[in-house]
Design a protein around this motif. Sequence first.
Motif, mmCIF file in Angstrom:
data_model
loop_
_atom_site.group_PDB
_atom_site.id
_atom_site.type_symbol
_atom_site.label_atom_id
_atom_site.label_comp_id
_atom_site.label_asym_id
_atom_site.label_seq_id
_atom_site.Cartn_x
_atom_site.Cartn_y
_atom_site.Cartn_z
ATOM 1 N N UNK A 12 -5.469 -10.467 5.247
ATOM 2 C CA UNK A 12 -4.327 -11.041 5.948
ATOM 3 C C UNK A 12 -2.971 -10.644 5.395
ATOM 4 N N UNK A 13 -2.927 -9.774 4.391
ATOM 5 C CA UNK A 13 -1.660 -9.327 3.821
ATOM 6 C C UNK A 13 -1.485 -7.834 4.074
ATOM 7 N N UNK A 14 -0.251 -7.443 4.343
ATOM 8 C CA UNK A 14 0.053 -6.030 4.545
ATOM 9 C C UNK A 14 0.198 -5.379 3.175
ATOM 10 N N UNK A 15 -0.558 -4.318 2.956
ATOM 11 C CA UNK A 15 -0.546 -3.602 1.679
ATOM 12 C C UNK A 15 0.016 -2.193 1.899
ATOM 13 N N UNK A 16 0.624 -1.621 0.886
ATOM 14 C CA UNK A 16 1.088 -0.245 0.964
ATOM 15 C C UNK A 16 2.487 -0.066 1.499
ATOM 16 N N UNK A 17 3.235 -1.156 1.639
ATOM 17 C CA UNK A 17 4.587 -1.045 2.187
ATOM 18 C C UNK A 17 5.489 -0.272 1.221
ATOM 19 N N UNK A 18 5.353 -0.519 -0.066
ATOM 20 C CA UNK A 18 6.168 0.218 -1.044
ATOM 21 C C UNK A 18 5.815 1.695 -1.015
ATOM 22 N N UNK A 19 4.547 2.026 -0.888
ATOM 23 C CA UNK A 19 4.152 3.432 -0.803
ATOM 24 C C UNK A 19 4.700 4.073 0.464
ATOM 25 N N UNK A 20 4.680 3.333 1.574
ATOM 26 C CA UNK A 20 5.240 3.856 2.823
ATOM 27 C C UNK A 20 6.746 4.081 2.690
ATOM 28 N N UNK A 21 7.426 3.147 2.046
ATOM 29 C CA UNK A 21 8.869 3.306 1.825
ATOM 30 C C UNK A 21 9.137 4.482 0.893
ATOM 31 N N UNK A 22 8.257 4.693 -0.058
ATOM 32 C CA UNK A 22 8.391 5.833 -0.967
ATOM 33 C C UNK A 22 8.235 7.143 -0.201
ATOM 34 N N UNK A 23 7.288 7.196 0.732
ATOM 35 C CA UNK A 23 7.113 8.386 1.574
ATOM 36 C C UNK A 23 8.411 8.678 2.332
ATOM 37 N N UNK A 24 9.013 7.644 2.871
ATOM 38 C CA UNK A 24 10.262 7.824 3.615
ATOM 39 C C UNK A 24 11.367 8.347 2.699
ATOM 40 N N UNK A 25 11.441 7.799 1.493
ATOM 41 C CA UNK A 25 12.452 8.256 0.540
ATOM 42 C C UNK A 25 12.188 9.696 0.103
ATOM 43 N N UNK A 26 10.927 10.057 -0.063
ATOM 44 C CA UNK A 26 10.584 11.434 -0.433
ATOM 45 C C UNK A 26 11.066 12.416 0.634
ATOM 46 N N UNK A 27 10.887 12.054 1.897
ATOM 47 C CA UNK A 27 11.360 12.920 2.979
ATOM 48 C C UNK A 27 12.882 13.024 2.947
#
Length: 160
Positions: free
Chosen positions: A86-101
Motif C-alpha cells: 500500500x505504499x509507493x516505493x522508488x519515488x526518490x529513485x525516479x526523481x534521481x532519474x529525472x535529475x540525471x537527465x
Amino acid sequence: MIDIAPFAWSHILACLTCGTLVGLERQLRGKPVGIRTSSLIILGSYCFLAMSSHLSSQVADQARVLGQLITGIGFLGAGVMMTQNGQVMGVTSAATVWMLAALGAMIGLDMLHQAVALTLVTLTILVGVDWLEGSFKQLQRGVHRRLESWRHHDGDTLEK
C-alpha cells in the motif's frame, strides 16, 4: 584522440563523472539506478542534446528535443516506482532519474560546471537528508519511518 564530433570528450568525461558519483551513492545504498544506469542516463541525455544542436542551429528545434527528453525520461522514472504493502516505493529513485537527465541535458547545452555543481547538490540531498532523517525522530514519520528487520517463523528476514 579520435574525433567524435558533434560530441566532445570533455563532455563525455563530465557525463561519466556525474553519473558515477550519483550512481555510486545509489548503488552503495542498494537502490535502483546504480553507476551504469546513472552514467547511461546522463550520457544519453547529453547525446540527444548534442545531436539536436548539430542538426539544427534553431533554438526552437533544440527546445523540442529537450521537451521530448523530459517527457521520455518521465516514463523511465515511472518504471522505477512501484507499490508495496500500500505504499509507493522508488519515488526518490525516479526523481534521481529525472535529475540525471537534467544533468545530461545541461552538459549537452555546454553547462559543464553547472552540471558538476548540481551533481554535488544532488548528492547533498541524497546523503544529507538521509542523515537528517536518521538523526531526528520527528523526520521519521509516515513513509519516512525506519523499517526494522525481524525474523519470520520460517527464518526469512522480513521488513516490518
